[in-house]
Write a protein that holds these residues in place. Sequence first.
Motif, PDB file in Angstrom:
ATOM      1  N   SER A   1       2.484 -16.840  13.651  1.00  0.00           N
ATOM      2  CA  SER A   1       3.022 -15.722  12.810  1.00  0.00           C
ATOM      3  C   SER A   1       4.225 -16.509  12.102  1.00  0.00           C
ATOM      4  O   SER A   1       4.907 -15.834  11.498  1.00  0.00           O
ATOM      5  CB  SER A   1       3.676 -14.670  13.558  1.00  0.00           C
ATOM      6  OG  SER A   1       3.114 -14.312  14.876  1.00  0.00           O
ATOM      7  N   CYS A   2       4.303 -17.869  12.166  1.00  0.00           N
ATOM      8  CA  CYS A   2       5.489 -18.472  11.529  1.00  0.00           C
ATOM      9  C   CYS A   2       6.558 -18.178  11.902  1.00  0.00           C
ATOM     10  O   CYS A   2       7.511 -18.425  11.079  1.00  0.00           O
ATOM     11  CB  CYS A   2       5.170 -18.286   9.682  1.00  0.00           C
ATOM     12  SG  CYS A   2       3.395 -18.519   9.358  1.00  0.00           S
ATOM     13  N   LEU A   3       6.803 -17.616  13.013  1.00  0.00           N
ATOM     14  CA  LEU A   3       8.253 -17.569  13.471  1.00  0.00           C
ATOM     15  C   LEU A   3       8.875 -18.537  14.267  1.00  0.00           C
ATOM     16  O   LEU A   3       9.921 -18.768  14.368  1.00  0.00           O
ATOM     17  CB  LEU A   3       7.896 -16.291  14.493  1.00  0.00           C
ATOM     18  CG  LEU A   3       9.065 -15.236  14.755  1.00  0.00           C
ATOM     19  CD1 LEU A   3       9.577 -14.725  13.332  1.00  0.00           C
ATOM     20  CD2 LEU A   3       8.758 -14.152  15.615  1.00  0.00           C
TER      21      LEU A   3
ATOM     22  N   GLN B   1       4.155 -18.309   3.726  1.00  0.00           N
ATOM     23  CA  GLN B   1       4.151 -17.284   2.879  1.00  0.00           C
ATOM     24  C   GLN B   1       2.876 -16.576   2.729  1.00  0.00           C
ATOM     25  O   GLN B   1       2.450 -15.527   3.280  1.00  0.00           O
ATOM     26  CB  GLN B   1       4.909 -17.665   1.607  1.00  0.00           C
ATOM     27  CG  GLN B   1       4.860 -16.301   0.541  1.00  0.00           C
ATOM     28  CD  GLN B   1       5.704 -15.324   0.961  1.00  0.00           C
ATOM     29  OE1 GLN B   1       6.633 -15.494   1.982  1.00  0.00           O
ATOM     30  NE2 GLN B   1       5.462 -14.060   0.711  1.00  0.00           N
TER      31      GLN B   1
ATOM     32  N   LYS C   1       1.734 -15.115   6.249  1.00  0.00           N
ATOM     33  CA  LYS C   1       2.286 -13.835   6.517  1.00  0.00           C
ATOM     34  C   LYS C   1       1.829 -12.737   5.645  1.00  0.00           C
ATOM     35  O   LYS C   1       1.607 -11.596   6.025  1.00  0.00           O
ATOM     36  CB  LYS C   1       3.670 -13.876   6.041  1.00  0.00           C
ATOM     37  CG  LYS C   1       4.602 -14.717   7.234  1.00  0.00           C
ATOM     38  CD  LYS C   1       5.925 -14.786   6.533  1.00  0.00           C
ATOM     39  CE  LYS C   1       6.869 -15.725   7.449  1.00  0.00           C
ATOM     40  NZ  LYS C   1       8.297 -15.895   6.919  1.00  0.00           N
ATOM     41  N   GLU C   2       1.351 -13.301   4.390  1.00  0.00           N
ATOM     42  CA  GLU C   2       0.413 -12.045   3.620  1.00  0.00           C
ATOM     43  C   GLU C   2      -0.787 -11.659   4.318  1.00  0.00           C
ATOM     44  O   GLU C   2      -1.231 -10.405   4.186  1.00  0.00           O
ATOM     45  CB  GLU C   2      -0.151 -12.507   2.211  1.00  0.00           C
ATOM     46  CG  GLU C   2       1.072 -12.954   1.622  1.00  0.00           C
ATOM     47  CD  GLU C   2       1.718 -12.245   0.556  1.00  0.00           C
ATOM     48  OE1 GLU C   2       1.413 -10.994   0.416  1.00  0.00           O
ATOM     49  OE2 GLU C   2       2.641 -12.729  -0.439  1.00  0.00           O
TER      50      GLU C   2
ATOM     51  N   VAL D   1       1.468  -8.225  12.761  1.00  0.00           N
ATOM     52  CA  VAL D   1       1.942  -8.807  14.013  1.00  0.00           C
ATOM     53  C   VAL D   1       2.468  -7.492  14.913  1.00  0.00           C
ATOM     54  O   VAL D   1       3.388  -6.976  14.575  1.00  0.00           O
ATOM     55  CB  VAL D   1       3.188  -9.958  13.954  1.00  0.00           C
ATOM     56  CG1 VAL D   1       3.335 -10.541  15.351  1.00  0.00           C
ATOM     57  CG2 VAL D   1       2.848 -11.001  13.060  1.00  0.00           C
TER      58      VAL D   1
ATOM     59  N   MET E   1       8.463  -3.858   3.601  1.00  0.00           N
ATOM     60  CA  MET E   1       8.721  -5.142   3.797  1.00  0.00           C
ATOM     61  C   MET E   1       7.542  -5.824   3.746  1.00  0.00           C
ATOM     62  O   MET E   1       7.333  -7.079   3.753  1.00  0.00           O
ATOM     63  CB  MET E   1       9.407  -5.434   5.513  1.00  0.00           C
ATOM     64  CG  MET E   1      10.605  -4.692   5.612  1.00  0.00           C
ATOM     65  SD  MET E   1      12.196  -5.521   4.355  1.00  0.00           S
ATOM     66  CE  MET E   1      12.444  -4.044   3.286  1.00  0.00           C
ATOM     67  N   TYR E   2       6.349  -4.946   3.801  1.00  0.00           N
ATOM     68  CA  TYR E   2       5.135  -5.758   3.629  1.00  0.00           C
ATOM     69  C   TYR E   2       4.626  -5.795   2.018  1.00  0.00           C
ATOM     70  O   TYR E   2       3.533  -5.923   1.659  1.00  0.00           O
ATOM     71  CB  TYR E   2       4.117  -5.106   4.560  1.00  0.00           C
ATOM     72  CG  TYR E   2       3.816  -5.564   5.757  1.00  0.00           C
ATOM     73  CD1 TYR E   2       3.589  -6.841   5.826  1.00  0.00           C
ATOM     74  CD2 TYR E   2       4.172  -4.871   6.812  1.00  0.00           C
ATOM     75  CE1 TYR E   2       3.661  -7.257   7.387  1.00  0.00           C
ATOM     76  CE2 TYR E   2       4.192  -5.131   8.015  1.00  0.00           C
ATOM     77  CZ  TYR E   2       3.933  -6.330   8.559  1.00  0.00           C
ATOM     78  OH  TYR E   2       3.723  -6.666   9.603  1.00  0.00           O
TER      79      TYR E   2
ATOM     80  N   ALA F   1       1.992  -2.813  12.006  1.00  0.00           N
ATOM     81  CA  ALA F   1       1.213  -3.893  11.711  1.00  0.00           C
ATOM     82  C   ALA F   1      -0.048  -3.796  10.689  1.00  0.00           C
ATOM     83  O   ALA F   1      -0.462  -4.600  10.326  1.00  0.00           O
ATOM     84  CB  ALA F   1       0.819  -4.721  12.870  1.00  0.00           C
TER      85      ALA F   1
ATOM     86  N   HIS G   1      -0.563  -2.883   5.786  1.00  0.00           N
ATOM     87  CA  HIS G   1      -0.808  -3.645   4.284  1.00  0.00           C
ATOM     88  C   HIS G   1      -2.408  -3.966   4.701  1.00  0.00           C
ATOM     89  O   HIS G   1      -2.616  -4.903   4.104  1.00  0.00           O
ATOM     90  CB  HIS G   1       0.304  -4.697   4.373  1.00  0.00           C
ATOM     91  CG  HIS G   1       0.146  -5.543   5.486  1.00  0.00           C
ATOM     92  ND1 HIS G   1       0.518  -5.219   6.906  1.00  0.00           N
ATOM     93  CD2 HIS G   1      -0.180  -6.959   5.720  1.00  0.00           C
ATOM     94  CE1 HIS G   1       0.417  -6.175   7.688  1.00  0.00           C
ATOM     95  NE2 HIS G   1       0.121  -7.583   7.160  1.00  0.00           N
TER      96      HIS G   1
ATOM     97  N   PRO H   1      -4.157  -5.811   6.993  1.00  0.00           N
ATOM     98  CA  PRO H   1      -3.941  -7.432   7.495  1.00  0.00           C
ATOM     99  C   PRO H   1      -5.483  -7.860   7.653  1.00  0.00           C
ATOM    100  O   PRO H   1      -6.422  -7.192   8.180  1.00  0.00           O
ATOM    101  CB  PRO H   1      -3.318  -7.673   8.695  1.00  0.00           C
ATOM    102  CG  PRO H   1      -3.343  -6.373   9.349  1.00  0.00           C
ATOM    103  CD  PRO H   1      -3.486  -5.266   8.280  1.00  0.00           C
ATOM    104  N   ARG H   2      -5.696  -9.065   7.160  1.00  0.00           N
ATOM    105  CA  ARG H   2      -7.018  -9.705   7.642  1.00  0.00           C
ATOM    106  C   ARG H   2      -7.244 -10.295   9.025  1.00  0.00           C
ATOM    107  O   ARG H   2      -8.239 -10.044   9.542  1.00  0.00           O
ATOM    108  CB  ARG H   2      -7.359 -10.860   6.431  1.00  0.00           C
ATOM    109  CG  ARG H   2      -8.248 -10.448   5.461  1.00  0.00           C
ATOM    110  CD  ARG H   2      -7.992 -11.252   4.240  1.00  0.00           C
ATOM    111  NE  ARG H   2      -6.737 -10.905   3.609  1.00  0.00           N
ATOM    112  CZ  ARG H   2      -6.278 -11.850   2.631  1.00  0.00           C
ATOM    113  NH1 ARG H   2      -6.954 -13.095   2.150  1.00  0.00           N
ATOM    114  NH2 ARG H   2      -4.985 -11.534   2.085  1.00  0.00           N
TER     115      ARG H   2
END
Lengths: 429, 314
Positions: B53-55, B75, B78-79, B83, B106-107, B151, B154, B156-157
Amino acid sequence: MGWAEGAPHNDPAVSRILAIAWKDLRSTMRNVPALAMMLVAPLALAALLGFAFGGGQSFSISATKVAVANADTGTAGVAENAGNVVVGVMKSPDLRDIITVGDKPSAAAARTSVDDGKSTTAVIIPADLSAAIFATSPTAPMAVVELYENPTQEIGGAITESIVGQALLGFNGARAAALAASGLATANGDGERAGKLAQQAAETYMRDGGAAAAVSVAQRAPRLPGGESTKDVGVTGTILAGMMIFFMFFGANNVARTIIDEDRAGTLPRLFTTPTSRHTILGGKYSSVFVTVTVQAVILLVAGRLIFSIDWGRLDAVAALTLVAAAVASGLALLVISLVRTPAQAGAIGAGVYLVLALVGGNFTGTAAAGGTYAQIQKLTPNGWLLQGWDAVMRGGGLADIGLNLLVPLLFAVAFFAVAALRFRKRYA
Amino acid sequence: MSIVEVQELCKQYDPPKGVLAVDGVSFHIDKGEIFSLLGPNGAGKSTTISMLSCLLRPSGGDALVDGHSVVTDSQAVKEAIGVVPQDIALYPDMSARENLLFWGKMYGLAGAELHARVDEVLELITLVDRQKDRVEKFSGGMKRRVNIGVALLHKPRVLYLDEPTVGIDPQSRRSILDGILALRDQGMTILYTTHYMAEAQELSDRIGIVDHGKMIAVGTNEELVRSVGEEAHVELSVDHYLEGMVERWADVPGVTKAMIDEERAVLLVQDANEVLPRLFEAAAAAGSRITEVNVTEPNLEMVFLHLTGRALRE
Ligand SMILES: Nc1ncnc2c1ncn2[C@@H]1O[C@H](COP(=O)(O)OP(=O)(O)OP(=O)(O)O)[C@@H](O)[C@H]1O
Ligand SMILES: [Mg+2]
């Protein structure tokens, strides 16, 4: 539409920052203890202290009761009686709000009045006052006016002393001038005539009182750079300004603390998994703090106007002071939060820092009117500068008068914020 | 075609002495599949999700998500991802709808699209009629559903779900699992973590078993079970003549072992479906009646036990 077809969305960063600020502001508005601390506490304290200092409009002290025993018998060849002049000054209508004079037949009666607590001070004028003042010889005996005071009533005593002292000072001055003239005349060989002249001069002075005085002293509070002070500052306004800035620190702390709270609650890390950048998220948090304290200040200013009829002064100057105060409170709170790890530390360390700054800066002790060294010490703190600015604006000053009072705190704010931002960047890199 | 490629991912907390929470983990997830990380507490599942998650910055290795590196192109990653954190991360003093609207912003969603997406998600998590209630007043299961809904806003893929069913009632769990299967059927790729063997078995197209930061086995449920050569257990009770029956059953083809455990026969068989009819025939021929049958197919629990010598505590 399926659930896995998302394309990147590009809502601008500013609107996300505002969304974060709005969320935090709303959550503060739903938090009753926080609201009580941010809004009710400063208003209640201002009301309480304003009441304690009396009236709510200006510092006023009830008139001091003075017992006077005037034994002055006058002096041969002079129509004026110095004792009567002193009593006349004390009874003048200008001083009616400050002292109330009661005549006593004797020195003993006047002292008893003080001993019994009926008067604060007794003024005992000796029989030889006129004789001493109108004496033609520089070596004539000195007359003594006695002030008999209740030692617990310092203010009343001081007021009486200054009024009586003022009157006697005038006599002494006149006499000194007359003696000097008489000395000159004596040197020219006409001793007796010179003595008469001195006596006449003193008498003339006495009769005309201070009416023809060439110089007079008016009392004013110390001034900040800028225009003439004309307005009387209400004490409640002064107190509320101090309380407002103090509680803005706590208001800012409350919101800044949500950075730590959200970190622990997992919403901050979750924010970091969204496509919103970390700069935007932290920027949003900084904005939350600033927006919240600004709203807090505006509510307090309006409430002060409505509840206590405080005249805050010119709108542009008040707006500028409010924004700079909000910036200082925000920057400081963010700095404190960036230095601590837990919510408990945030509370304890924050409270300590704000309290010390408020004590040094004069949030509890009034503003620049204190004057002197203290006004200089106040300037060690951004809140001290702000309070002095607020004082100047309440006295009728404008933007031009408070340039430094805006600039210096703003520099403090920028420094606080810069350090905080660096620390947060490191922590959430 | 893989949409997630994890290569030798490592994470050491507080180096140099800290825990090596993830220790050289590699796997891939194909587009449209559910991939589960199955492992006990402390195995490193959440740490892996955090890196994907790049966290958390990996101490070593890298992962490509939707073709983007989690290390150098966070970036874009995250798009592409949604999560669902292990611990509920919502604003309790805000309503379900307010939460969804905030997270949607935020998304990067806005305006009519944002509101439409929030409506859709509320429908999906069946909280339309409770949308105006504050989240703090919700039950555990309802909170979990909002936590997942955030989550999905947006589209997500790739969706990461970190133990999304912990601590909730069976009914809520059922509805969450069904929801996840429905999302997969619509083409979403899902990375799921759990320490419940049954969940991994039911949901997953493929499973990675993790322990002490290491990936100890990867494959489909069947592949994993077969890989360790585990057999099915068949437990049988008969009305009489138990000892004689066990001897006869031992000779039935497909039975590798037969023994007596208390009042029952316990057999190890290679394929229970194939062998069971023969066991009944043998009993009938001997004049015995089977009164109870219990078949335990080999499962991941056994695999974990086989690989680690420890039980995968539920
Ligand atoms: N922030 C941290 N700092 C130091 N060590 C950590 C941190 N987070 C996790 N660990 C350690 O890393 C290891 C893996 O933890 P992780 O949370 O990834 O496991 P998990 O598989 O998600 O477990 P669970 O099923 O309990 O959620 C554990 O030993 C844990 O103690
Ligand atoms: Mg975990």
